[in-house]
Design a protein around this motif. Structure first.
Motif, mmCIF file in Angstrom:
data_model
loop_
_atom_site.group_PDB
_atom_site.id
_atom_site.type_symbol
_atom_site.label_atom_id
_atom_site.label_comp_id
_atom_site.label_asym_id
_atom_site.label_seq_id
_atom_site.Cartn_x
_atom_site.Cartn_y
_atom_site.Cartn_z
ATOM 1 N N GLY A 204 56.592 90.044 106.744
ATOM 2 C CA GLY A 204 57.906 89.398 106.795
ATOM 3 C C GLY A 204 58.598 89.412 105.446
ATOM 4 O O GLY A 204 58.165 90.072 104.496
ATOM 5 N N ARG A 205 59.678 88.666 105.364
ATOM 6 C CA ARG A 205 60.479 88.605 104.147
ATOM 7 C C ARG A 205 59.769 87.754 103.091
ATOM 8 O O ARG A 205 59.219 86.690 103.395
ATOM 9 C CB ARG A 205 61.849 88.005 104.478
ATOM 10 C CG ARG A 205 62.813 87.928 103.306
ATOM 11 C CD ARG A 205 64.213 87.643 103.840
ATOM 12 N NE ARG A 205 65.122 87.195 102.812
ATOM 13 C CZ ARG A 205 65.715 87.977 101.919
ATOM 14 N NH1 ARG A 205 65.455 89.272 101.933
ATOM 15 N NH2 ARG A 205 66.545 87.497 101.016
ATOM 16 N N LEU A 206 59.782 88.235 101.856
ATOM 17 C CA LEU A 206 59.142 87.522 100.759
ATOM 18 C C LEU A 206 60.170 86.579 100.128
ATOM 19 O O LEU A 206 60.828 86.910 99.157
ATOM 20 C CB LEU A 206 58.606 88.508 99.715
ATOM 21 C CG LEU A 206 57.660 89.595 100.241
ATOM 22 C CD1 LEU A 206 57.153 90.466 99.106
ATOM 23 C CD2 LEU A 206 56.499 88.997 101.018
ATOM 24 N N SER A 207 60.316 85.394 100.711
ATOM 25 C CA SER A 207 61.298 84.426 100.232
ATOM 26 C C SER A 207 60.662 83.048 100.141
ATOM 27 O O SER A 207 59.633 82.769 100.754
ATOM 28 C CB SER A 207 62.525 84.396 101.165
ATOM 29 O OG SER A 207 62.129 84.162 102.502
ATOM 30 N N HIS A 208 61.284 82.187 99.351
ATOM 31 C CA HIS A 208 60.690 80.906 98.983
ATOM 32 C C HIS A 208 60.396 80.012 100.183
ATOM 33 O O HIS A 208 59.356 79.349 100.233
ATOM 34 C CB HIS A 208 61.614 80.169 98.008
ATOM 35 C CG HIS A 208 61.667 80.794 96.643
ATOM 36 N ND1 HIS A 208 60.805 80.450 95.631
ATOM 37 C CD2 HIS A 208 62.473 81.764 96.134
ATOM 38 C CE1 HIS A 208 61.085 81.160 94.548
ATOM 39 N NE2 HIS A 208 62.081 81.968 94.824
ATOM 40 N N GLU A 209 61.296 79.993 101.152
ATOM 41 C CA GLU A 209 61.126 79.042 102.255
ATOM 42 C C GLU A 209 59.941 79.379 103.157
ATOM 43 O O GLU A 209 59.562 78.578 104.013
ATOM 44 C CB GLU A 209 62.405 78.958 103.095
ATOM 45 C CG GLU A 209 62.784 80.228 103.814
ATOM 46 C CD GLU A 209 63.679 81.133 103.000
ATOM 47 O OE1 GLU A 209 64.324 82.008 103.598
ATOM 48 O OE2 GLU A 209 63.732 80.963 101.766
ATOM 49 N N LYS A 210 59.321 80.546 102.968
ATOM 50 C CA LYS A 210 58.180 80.927 103.802
ATOM 51 C C LYS A 210 56.877 80.248 103.367
ATOM 52 O O LYS A 210 55.879 80.313 104.088
ATOM 53 C CB LYS A 210 57.982 82.448 103.758
ATOM 54 C CG LYS A 210 59.203 83.263 104.151
ATOM 55 C CD LYS A 210 59.513 83.155 105.624
ATOM 56 C CE LYS A 210 60.653 84.096 106.008
ATOM 57 N NZ LYS A 210 60.950 84.051 107.440
ATOM 58 N N GLY A 211 56.857 79.636 102.179
ATOM 59 C CA GLY A 211 55.623 79.002 101.712
ATOM 60 C C GLY A 211 54.632 79.987 101.112
ATOM 61 O O GLY A 211 53.438 79.699 101.021
ATOM 62 N N LEU A 212 55.106 81.146 100.682
ATOM 63 C CA LEU A 212 54.209 82.214 100.232
ATOM 64 C C LEU A 212 53.541 81.908 98.897
ATOM 65 O O LEU A 212 52.420 82.357 98.644
ATOM 66 C CB LEU A 212 54.989 83.528 100.139
ATOM 67 C CG LEU A 212 55.454 84.090 101.484
ATOM 68 C CD1 LEU A 212 56.379 85.279 101.283
ATOM 69 C CD2 LEU A 212 54.255 84.498 102.329
ATOM 70 N N TYR A 213 54.218 81.157 98.016
ATOM 71 C CA TYR A 213 53.581 80.830 96.738
ATOM 72 C C TYR A 213 52.315 80.012 96.984
ATOM 73 O O TYR A 213 51.270 80.247 96.374
ATOM 74 C CB TYR A 213 54.548 80.058 95.834
ATOM 75 C CG TYR A 213 53.957 79.780 94.474
ATOM 76 C CD1 TYR A 213 54.003 80.747 93.471
ATOM 77 C CD2 TYR A 213 53.336 78.564 94.197
ATOM 78 C CE1 TYR A 213 53.439 80.512 92.224
ATOM 79 C CE2 TYR A 213 52.762 78.315 92.961
ATOM 80 C CZ TYR A 213 52.823 79.295 91.971
ATOM 81 O OH TYR A 213 52.250 79.054 90.748
ATOM 82 N N SER A 214 52.396 79.056 97.916
ATOM 83 C CA SER A 214 51.228 78.242 98.262
ATOM 84 C C SER A 214 50.127 79.113 98.866
ATOM 85 O O SER A 214 48.940 78.921 98.591
ATOM 86 C CB SER A 214 51.613 77.134 99.240
ATOM 87 O OG SER A 214 52.556 76.263 98.665
ATOM 88 N N LEU A 215 50.528 80.082 99.691
ATOM 89 C CA LEU A 215 49.560 80.967 100.333
ATOM 90 C C LEU A 215 48.824 81.813 99.297
ATOM 91 O O LEU A 215 47.596 81.916 99.319
ATOM 92 C CB LEU A 215 50.268 81.859 101.353
ATOM 93 C CG LEU A 215 49.395 82.846 102.130
ATOM 94 C CD1 LEU A 215 48.352 82.114 102.969
ATOM 95 C CD2 LEU A 215 50.255 83.732 103.025
ATOM 96 N N VAL A 216 49.575 82.404 98.370
ATOM 97 C CA VAL A 216 48.960 83.247 97.340
ATOM 98 C C VAL A 216 48.098 82.406 96.404
ATOM 99 O O VAL A 216 46.990 82.819 96.004
ATOM 100 C CB VAL A 216 50.047 84.013 96.561
ATOM 101 C CG1 VAL A 216 49.442 84.726 95.351
ATOM 102 C CG2 VAL A 216 50.729 85.033 97.475
ATOM 103 N N ALA A 217 48.585 81.227 96.033
ATOM 104 C CA ALA A 217 47.799 80.341 95.166
ATOM 105 C C ALA A 217 46.484 79.952 95.840
ATOM 106 O O ALA A 217 45.423 79.906 95.193
ATOM 107 C CB ALA A 217 48.608 79.096 94.820
ATOM 108 N N ALA A 218 46.539 79.679 97.141
ATOM 109 C CA ALA A 218 45.327 79.342 97.877
ATOM 110 C C ALA A 218 44.359 80.521 97.903
ATOM 111 O O ALA A 218 43.138 80.350 97.774
ATOM 112 C CB ALA A 218 45.684 78.915 99.303
ATOM 113 N N TRP A 219 44.897 81.740 98.044
ATOM 114 C CA TRP A 219 44.046 82.923 98.098
ATOM 115 C C TRP A 219 43.407 83.209 96.739
ATOM 116 O O TRP A 219 42.261 83.661 96.662
ATOM 117 C CB TRP A 219 44.831 84.141 98.583
ATOM 118 C CG TRP A 219 44.041 84.911 99.608
ATOM 119 C CD1 TRP A 219 43.202 85.965 99.395
ATOM 120 C CD2 TRP A 219 44.002 84.666 101.011
ATOM 121 N NE1 TRP A 219 42.643 86.395 100.569
ATOM 122 C CE2 TRP A 219 43.122 85.614 101.589
ATOM 123 C CE3 TRP A 219 44.621 83.742 101.846
ATOM 124 C CZ2 TRP A 219 42.853 85.671 102.946
ATOM 125 C CZ3 TRP A 219 44.357 83.803 103.205
ATOM 126 C CH2 TRP A 219 43.487 84.743 103.741
#
Length: 277
Positions: A204-219
């Motif tokens: 999907g789109r790499l944008s802030h509202e997707k919560g991706l920073y939290s996902l990458v930090a968790a990984w």
């Protein structure tokens, strides 16, 4: 945009569909209206309304299916359709005509205040195109359009999920005027698999509202604990957050980026996935 392309294909042979499109790139370059003119035309663009009139006269549609009219089409298209006596359907891809940013996102959190007439959290955060001024201008146009009867111009709304359906009811749209029609895709017959898969996949789109920073930090944390036993998280897509995410994951080989994918490459990534995130 891909879904808009799919609709005529799905309806082929049953319903005749014709397109009228407005492209944002038309407002760039030497022939573009001035910034001041663009601000005014975003609310009501006479040229766009004329194109709609001409299109309706030529095609004589039974209904008009609207998607995203901002910025060039303008809210004037809804009033023009009403004037022409053609029923209007609005496909709800985001939270306009209430949220100026479209996503109810303020840069740090989601808020439903715009659904209840308060766009200020989005304005202060510059939710639309990263600009407080642009967000404020669009919020003003939205307010003016609703005040003039925009919501009454739309005969029926099409929501892409139950969640969006419920939010628009909360915003005041009658339940009887909203239907849920989810996006779909052609499922490959070879999609099923019996093993656990090779990776987890975000597509999907790499944008802030997707919560991706939290996902990458968790990984990253998962990789520090599991080491070589940590499964991969493949990030497929592009967007405004890509640079930040790449920097965050630069020392974590378990989080590869593959960019925007489609066709066979996309199907392979899905087929080999343990799960979609």
């Amino acid at each position: 945009e891909a879904w808009v392309e799919r609709i005529p294909q799905l309806l082929r042979g049953r319903i005749e569909v014709d397109d009228l499109r407005f492209h944002s790139r038309d407002w760039t370059g030497s022939n573009a209206p001035s910034k001041f003119q663009q601000i005014k035309l975003m609310g009501d663009n006479p040229a766009a309304r004329k194109l709609l009139r001409d299109h309706v006269k030529r095609f004589t549609p039974d209904a008009i299916l609207f998607h995203n009219v901002i910025p060039i089409g303008s809210f004037g298209l809804f009033f023009e359709a009403k004037k022409l006596g053609v029923p209007s359907l609005q496909y709800i891809h985001n939270f306009r005509p209430f949220s100026p940013g479209g996503t109810l996102w303020t840069g740090k959190m989601a808020t439903d205040s715009a659904l209840h007439g308060n766009p200020w959290p989005e304005i202060i955060s510059g939710a639309w195109q990263g600009s407080r001024l642009k967000t404020a201008i669009l919020a003003w146009h939205l307010y003016q359009a609703r005040k003039k009867g925009l919501l009454d111009c739309i005969d029926h709304w099409i929501a892409i999920s139950e969640f969006m359906f419920k939010q628009f009811i909360r915003a005041g749209i009658p339940k009887s005027k909203i239907s849920v029609l989810r996006h779909c895709w052609n499922t490959p017959h070879s999609l099923s698999r019996t093993d656990e898969g090779l990776h987890y996949l975000y597509l999907g789109r790499l944008s802030h509202e997707k919560g991706l920073y939290s996902l990458v930090a968790a990984w990253k944390h998962l990789a520090s604990v599991l080491g070589d036993r940590c499964p991969k998280l493949v990030l497929a897509g592009d967007g405004p957050m890509e640079e930040l995410l790449r920097e965050t994951a630069k020392d974590t080989p378990q989080v590869p980026f593959v960019g925007f994918v489609e066709g066979d490459r996309k199907s392979t990534l899905i087929k080999q996935a343990r799960a979609l995130m």
